[in-house]
Design an enzyme around this catalytic site. Structure first.
Site, PDB file in Angstrom:
ATOM      1  N   HIS A 159     -11.687   7.980 -32.033  1.00  0.00           N
ATOM      2  CA  HIS A 159     -10.668   7.344 -32.858  1.00  0.00           C
ATOM      3  C   HIS A 159     -11.108   7.184 -34.314  1.00  0.00           C
ATOM      4  O   HIS A 159     -10.284   6.914 -35.183  1.00  0.00           O
ATOM      5  CB  HIS A 159     -10.246   5.991 -32.265  1.00  0.00           C
ATOM      6  CG  HIS A 159     -11.269   4.904 -32.384  1.00  0.00           C
ATOM      7  ND1 HIS A 159     -12.109   4.554 -31.347  1.00  0.00           N
ATOM      8  CD2 HIS A 159     -11.573   4.071 -33.398  1.00  0.00           C
ATOM      9  CE1 HIS A 159     -12.887   3.552 -31.724  1.00  0.00           C
ATOM     10  NE2 HIS A 159     -12.574   3.238 -32.974  1.00  0.00           N
ATOM     11  N   ASP A 189     -13.534   8.671 -25.734  1.00  0.00           N
ATOM     12  CA  ASP A 189     -13.590   8.172 -27.114  1.00  0.00           C
ATOM     13  C   ASP A 189     -14.898   8.580 -27.800  1.00  0.00           C
ATOM     14  O   ASP A 189     -15.532   7.780 -28.477  1.00  0.00           O
ATOM     15  CB  ASP A 189     -13.426   6.652 -27.148  1.00  0.00           C
ATOM     16  CG  ASP A 189     -13.074   6.140 -28.537  1.00  0.00           C
ATOM     17  OD1 ASP A 189     -12.584   6.945 -29.350  1.00  0.00           O
ATOM     18  OD2 ASP A 189     -13.312   4.950 -28.815  1.00  0.00           O
ATOM     19  N   SER A 273     -17.199   0.830 -35.101  1.00  0.00           N
ATOM     20  CA  SER A 273     -16.936   1.858 -34.100  1.00  0.00           C
ATOM     21  C   SER A 273     -17.805   3.085 -34.335  1.00  0.00           C
ATOM     22  O   SER A 273     -17.857   3.620 -35.439  1.00  0.00           O
ATOM     23  CB  SER A 273     -15.464   2.276 -34.144  1.00  0.00           C
ATOM     24  OG  SER A 273     -14.635   1.228 -33.715  1.00  0.00           O
TER      25      SER A 273
END
Length: 428
Positions: A159, A189, A273
């Protein structure tokens, strides 16, 4: 207009300061007036008065200092040059204030420092229109995990780079390097980037997530809120292992995948992230991915275990995608079948759930195995299947392309077992 937007307490402190100033001046003036009233101007000698006032003014503070030293309120400290100074004593129970990361030993601090150098910023660049240059659409973090043949490889989250037209990594010395996305996988992911390795001199040390223990100290390294706070470290513990988190990969409002993650209370904020979750030795045990972000929840963040990430990373680096076993069916849970088709679903009353086949793709493994519309799948290799989550989780975690699986179905109320050889979608 007067600006009243002061931090809480500032206005109050200003008023207190002014009150103290006024009190100080009032007491001083009152003292001076008292002295003047006690002395008769006609009998006083100005020079003699000044002498005595100066003498008294010098003796009082000297006497006070001597008394404080005698009573050990101001201890005498000898300096190397044999001069003596008096300094305020510090109570033994006062904690020493330090400005460094608390670690058990220097080796851990050094390893963590090296791990921090291997965590980079990842910038997602997009163009607003065909007439403009690429601009930052978002930033995240990444981990340099390998350097080989002049190239360096960075793992980050899918993402973070999703939808990017260009990608850059930002080193901890603020150098920017163009990156190529070798592969990206939405379900796990994860994404792999390749960059020129000439400026890369630090590679992360990968640990193992299989040996971690709840309560173990961990640190999250990344770029919270963008590059302004690059290479921030937050400290916490492992709050839980093997947590199952349902996620909505296609954003249709319902979960369609379950991911196994490490839970931690180390602060993970937007921009973290793709960053590293490291143990006390600075070894990467997880890849920071997400957190629960509601007002009622604090300190619940998740990281992808490095042991489960490594096989995906290898496939993405080599093949650009993850080869997953393919059956060739579309399904729905029994309770999701529209009323007009419910009469086609016939299963014994003791069957609590299953996946109803809505369609079979021509030429797929399901087609070759003879599966049909309205067949109800209840088990795969003896494992119960009651939802798309359970079906995907078992297929993608426990089986591989080329393997033959045993599928238990109900057709017109009768139980059947079908042998099916799994294939790669690209081979169909």
């Amino acid at each position: 207009m007067e600006n009243n937007n002061k931090p809480f307490g500032e206005e109050q402190n200003t008023l207190n300061y002014e009150d103290k100033q006024n009190t100080y001046h009032t007491n001083y003036n009152r003292e001076e007036n008292t002295l003047q009233n006690q002395v008769t101007p006609k009998k006083s000698n100005p020079n003699l008065k000044s002498f005595f006032v100066g003498l008294i003014g010098g003796l009082i503070p000297s006497t006070i200092v001597i008394l404080l030293i005698i009573n050990n309120v101001l201890p005498i400290q000898q300096q190397p040059d044999n001069t003596f100074i008096a300094s305020a004593s510090q109570q033994e129970n006062e904690p020493e204030i330090v400005t460094t990361l608390a670690t058990d030993d220097a080796v851990s601090a050094s390893s963590i420092e090296e791990a921090s150098k291997a965590v980079v910023g990842v910038v997602n660049l997009r163009r607003q229109s065909i007439w403009t240059t690429s601009e930052e659409a978002g930033t995240g973090s990444g981990i340099i995990y390998k350097k080989e043949d002049g190239k360096a490889y960075v793992v980050t989250n899918h993402h973070v780079v999703d939808g990017a037209e260009e990608v850059e990594i930002v080193l901890n010395n603020e150098d920017r390097i163009a990156a190529k996305v070798l592969g990206s996988d939405e379900l796990t992911d994860l994404a792999i980037l390749q960059v020129d390795g000439s400026k890369i001199d630090t590679v992360a040390s990968l640990g193992s997530s299989s040996d971690i223990k709840v309560g173990e100290t961990v640190l999250a390294i990344g770029n919270p809120l963008g590059l302004e706070f690059a290479n921030s470290l937050t400290k916490g513990i492992i709050s839980g292992k093997d947590r199952s988190v349902s996620i909505d990969t296609n954003r249709d409002g319902s979960a369609d995948w379950i991911t196994e993650v490490i839970q931690t209370d180390a602060a993970i904020n937007p921009g973290n992230s793709g960053g590293a979750l490291v143990d006390a030795d600075g070894k990467v045990i997880g890849i920071n991915s997400m957190k629960i972000a509601t007002r009622a929840v604090e300190g619940i963040g998740f990281a992808i275990p490095i042991d489960s990430a490594l096989p995906i990373m290898e496939q993405l680096e080599v093949n650009g995608e993850v080869a997953r076993p393919f059956i060739g069916i579309s399904t729905a849970a029994i309770h999701q079948v529209p009323p007009q088709y419910q009469h086609n679903i016939k299963v014994p009353e003791d069957i609590e759930g299953g996946m109803v086949i809505a369609s079979v793709e021509t030429g797929s493994p399901a087609d070759y195995a003879g599966l049909q519309q309205f067949d109800v799948i209840t088990k795969i290799n003896g494992e119960a299947v009651t939802s798309i989550l359970e079906l995907r989780k078992y297929m993608y975690s426990e089986t591989s392309v080329g393997e033959t699986v045993s599928i238990e179905i109900y057709r017109n109320g009768e139980a059947h077992t079908v042998e099916l050889e799994l294939a790669d979608r690209d081979s169909i």
